[in-house]
Design a protein around this motif. Sequence first.
Motif, PDB file in Angstrom:
ATOM      1  N   VAL A 227      -9.259 -45.690 -19.573  1.00 48.13           N
ATOM      2  CA  VAL A 227     -10.483 -46.526 -20.070  1.00 48.13           C
ATOM      3  C   VAL A 227     -11.853 -46.306 -19.881  1.00 48.13           C
ATOM      4  N   ALA A 228     -12.923 -45.669 -20.953  1.00 46.85           N
ATOM      5  CA  ALA A 228     -14.135 -45.266 -20.028  1.00 46.85           C
ATOM      6  C   ALA A 228     -14.281 -46.730 -19.144  1.00 46.85           C
ATOM      7  N   ASN A 229     -15.859 -47.041 -18.279  1.00 47.99           N
ATOM      8  CA  ASN A 229     -16.865 -47.649 -17.620  1.00 47.99           C
ATOM      9  C   ASN A 229     -17.351 -48.194 -19.043  1.00 47.99           C
ATOM     10  N   THR A 230     -18.061 -48.933 -18.773  1.00 50.82           N
ATOM     11  CA  THR A 230     -19.273 -50.189 -18.993  1.00 50.82           C
ATOM     12  C   THR A 230     -20.144 -49.290 -19.083  1.00 50.82           C
ATOM     13  N   SER A 231     -20.958 -48.493 -18.272  1.00 43.59           N
ATOM     14  CA  SER A 231     -22.210 -48.673 -18.062  1.00 43.59           C
ATOM     15  C   SER A 231     -23.499 -48.469 -19.137  1.00 43.59           C
ATOM     16  N   GLY A 232     -23.912 -48.678 -19.420  1.00 42.33           N
ATOM     17  CA  GLY A 232     -25.289 -48.660 -19.920  1.00 42.33           C
ATOM     18  C   GLY A 232     -25.831 -47.289 -19.838  1.00 42.33           C
ATOM     19  N   GLY A 233     -25.781 -46.535 -18.669  1.00 43.43           N
ATOM     20  CA  GLY A 233     -26.763 -45.319 -19.076  1.00 43.43           C
ATOM     21  C   GLY A 233     -27.828 -45.469 -17.555  1.00 43.43           C
ATOM     22  N   GLY A 234     -27.261 -46.881 -17.042  1.00 46.76           N
ATOM     23  CA  GLY A 234     -28.236 -47.852 -15.965  1.00 46.76           C
ATOM     24  C   GLY A 234     -30.070 -48.262 -16.257  1.00 46.76           C
ATOM     25  N   GLU A 235     -30.278 -47.672 -17.718  1.00 44.92           N
ATOM     26  CA  GLU A 235     -31.717 -48.647 -17.816  1.00 44.92           C
ATOM     27  C   GLU A 235     -32.182 -49.858 -17.642  1.00 44.92           C
ATOM     28  N   GLY A 236     -32.700 -50.028 -17.332  1.00 40.08           N
ATOM     29  CA  GLY A 236     -33.147 -51.756 -17.035  1.00 40.08           C
ATOM     30  C   GLY A 236     -32.498 -52.280 -16.122  1.00 40.08           C
ATOM     31  N   CYS A 237     -31.564 -51.490 -15.389  1.00 43.45           N
ATOM     32  CA  CYS A 237     -31.060 -51.916 -14.324  1.00 43.45           C
ATOM     33  C   CYS A 237     -30.851 -51.948 -13.044  1.00 43.45           C
ATOM     34  N   ALA A 260     -23.317 -63.471  -9.139  1.00 47.61           N
ATOM     35  CA  ALA A 260     -23.796 -63.893 -10.876  1.00 47.61           C
ATOM     36  C   ALA A 260     -24.016 -65.408 -10.539  1.00 47.61           C
ATOM     37  N   GLU A 261     -23.700 -66.201  -9.316  1.00 51.79           N
ATOM     38  CA  GLU A 261     -24.435 -67.467  -9.179  1.00 51.79           C
ATOM     39  C   GLU A 261     -25.919 -67.665  -9.018  1.00 51.79           C
ATOM     40  N   ALA A 262     -26.383 -66.091  -8.726  1.00 52.14           N
ATOM     41  CA  ALA A 262     -27.752 -66.041  -8.949  1.00 52.14           C
ATOM     42  C   ALA A 262     -28.737 -65.604  -9.702  1.00 52.14           C
ATOM     43  N   GLY A 263     -27.892 -65.436 -11.046  1.00 53.51           N
ATOM     44  CA  GLY A 263     -28.274 -65.030 -12.421  1.00 53.51           C
ATOM     45  C   GLY A 263     -28.674 -63.789 -12.878  1.00 53.51           C
ATOM     46  N   GLY A 311     -27.480 -55.951 -13.395  1.00 57.63           N
ATOM     47  CA  GLY A 311     -28.979 -56.464 -14.861  1.00 57.63           C
ATOM     48  C   GLY A 311     -29.877 -57.912 -14.964  1.00 57.63           C
ATOM     49  N   GLY A 312     -30.100 -58.073 -15.521  1.00 57.14           N
ATOM     50  CA  GLY A 312     -30.889 -59.203 -15.280  1.00 57.14           C
ATOM     51  C   GLY A 312     -32.318 -59.226 -16.324  1.00 57.14           C
ATOM     52  N   PRO A 313     -32.553 -60.482 -16.673  1.00 54.38           N
ATOM     53  CA  PRO A 313     -34.037 -60.053 -16.758  1.00 54.38           C
ATOM     54  C   PRO A 313     -35.190 -60.668 -15.709  1.00 54.38           C
ATOM     55  N   GLY A 314     -35.874 -59.951 -16.386  1.00 54.89           N
ATOM     56  CA  GLY A 314     -36.733 -59.674 -15.254  1.00 54.89           C
ATOM     57  C   GLY A 314     -36.967 -57.763 -14.456  1.00 54.89           C
ATOM     58  N   ASP A 315     -37.765 -57.932 -13.405  1.00 57.69           N
ATOM     59  CA  ASP A 315     -37.677 -57.138 -12.957  1.00 57.69           C
ATOM     60  C   ASP A 315     -37.223 -56.839 -12.056  1.00 57.69           C
ATOM     61  N   VAL A 316     -35.774 -56.668 -12.464  1.00 58.50           N
ATOM     62  CA  VAL A 316     -34.607 -57.086 -12.034  1.00 58.50           C
ATOM     63  C   VAL A 316     -33.402 -55.648 -10.331  1.00 58.50           C
ATOM     64  N   TYR A 317     -35.322 -54.705 -10.213  1.00 55.93           N
ATOM     65  CA  TYR A 317     -34.666 -53.814  -9.187  1.00 55.93           C
ATOM     66  C   TYR A 317     -35.348 -54.657  -8.407  1.00 55.93           C
ATOM     67  N   LYS A 318     -36.437 -55.112  -8.489  1.00 63.51           N
ATOM     68  CA  LYS A 318     -37.140 -56.240  -7.396  1.00 63.51           C
ATOM     69  C   LYS A 318     -36.623 -57.235  -6.788  1.00 63.51           C
ATOM     70  N   GLU A 319     -35.732 -58.209  -7.959  1.00 67.17           N
ATOM     71  CA  GLU A 319     -35.347 -58.900  -7.585  1.00 67.17           C
ATOM     72  C   GLU A 319     -34.546 -59.012  -6.785  1.00 67.17           C
ATOM     73  N   PHE A 320     -33.375 -57.867  -7.062  1.00 64.71           N
ATOM     74  CA  PHE A 320     -31.910 -57.912  -6.642  1.00 64.71           C
ATOM     75  C   PHE A 320     -32.308 -57.259  -5.218  1.00 64.71           C
ATOM     76  N   ARG A 321     -33.078 -56.454  -4.556  1.00 63.28           N
ATOM     77  CA  ARG A 321     -33.398 -56.252  -4.024  1.00 63.28           C
ATOM     78  C   ARG A 321     -34.126 -57.228  -2.423  1.00 63.28           C
TER      79      ARG A 321
END
Length: 375
Positions: A227-237, A260-263, A311-321
Amino acid sequence: DERFALIAEWFDPQAAIVRRYQLLYHTADNTVEMFDLKNRRSFLRRTTVDNLKLADLFIGNTVNVLSRQLTFIDYGDDFTKRRLGQRTERTCALVKPAAFAKAGAILEAAQAAGLSVANLRMGRLDRSEALEFYREHEGKSFLPQLLGSITSGPILAIELMGPDAVQAWRSLIGPTDPARARQEAPTSLRARFGQDATNNAVHGSDSEASAARELGFFFPASGPARVANTSGGGEGCTCGLVKPHAVASGCLGQILSAIAEAGFSINAMAMFRLDKANAEEFLEVYKGVVAEYSSMVAELTSGPCVVLEIGGPGDVYKEFREFCGPADPEIGRHLRPRTLRARFGKDKVQNAVHCTDLPEDTQLEVQYFFEILDK
């Protein structure tokens, strides 16, 4: 002092061969001895291995012993088989599409019930894969609805392990119909998260034989996953990684719930067991830059980790860090106590989660796991 014996294999990258050992584990002082089976001689004298625990001793598990990735393939004697065989029954659990948002809470419940996560993989079944998985229901009137439900979105397949795991998991999930579950087992997972008899949140194997077949479907013993993974290649994530110490301590479900609770959304997820070469390659950017580099490699090879495409709205890289917090959990507990590292980290090496440090590396890290190692 109890002594357990297991047969382990190690791939020697220098000689390009698989070497086989008998490993003896002593519970009184957490020490290990190893014997080279082919050459019939001692390979490792009795020595302390702090990261190896009794709970790690099960067939199919991969452990790190003095920088070697050992995979247990068999029991070494009848005593070990009797004592550990019952304790390590496995079952297959599925978090269905309608309840995927609650995957963290479902994992929390499984771990709280004494079940450990031996493997997991997020995927999305197409109709033919779903038909094969549910082949025992072929010809039954409810099959079309079941197929429509299970193919409607992502699923999380989980290999759970523990004493009497099949029955323990089925008791935890409750009756098939959530309405009945809310009456008879109101704290069960289907009572809490199920909608109806089709969209009932979770699946559990009904026997050891079914568990073996279903685990083989999602986690084949050899070759790539079917069963293939669900990655979209990482663009925008961005990439997130739950470190081995956090997985081993039972924090995985809580971390996923917090994300998940953090959006944030989880677009792909899988468990990986990294060897030293993979860990060094992934952490190469830190070599010669941070003093903890060697310790970081040792941590990443000490057990299974769980990799996430976030993934998520906005600058995901910055917000997740920012959500992960300072690399040093002690600093995080003083300045940003609600961050992941402040809540679940121990020190700068065992700081619960990895997040991408450079924005240009986000897609590369996601692809390293889901497009290179996963295949």
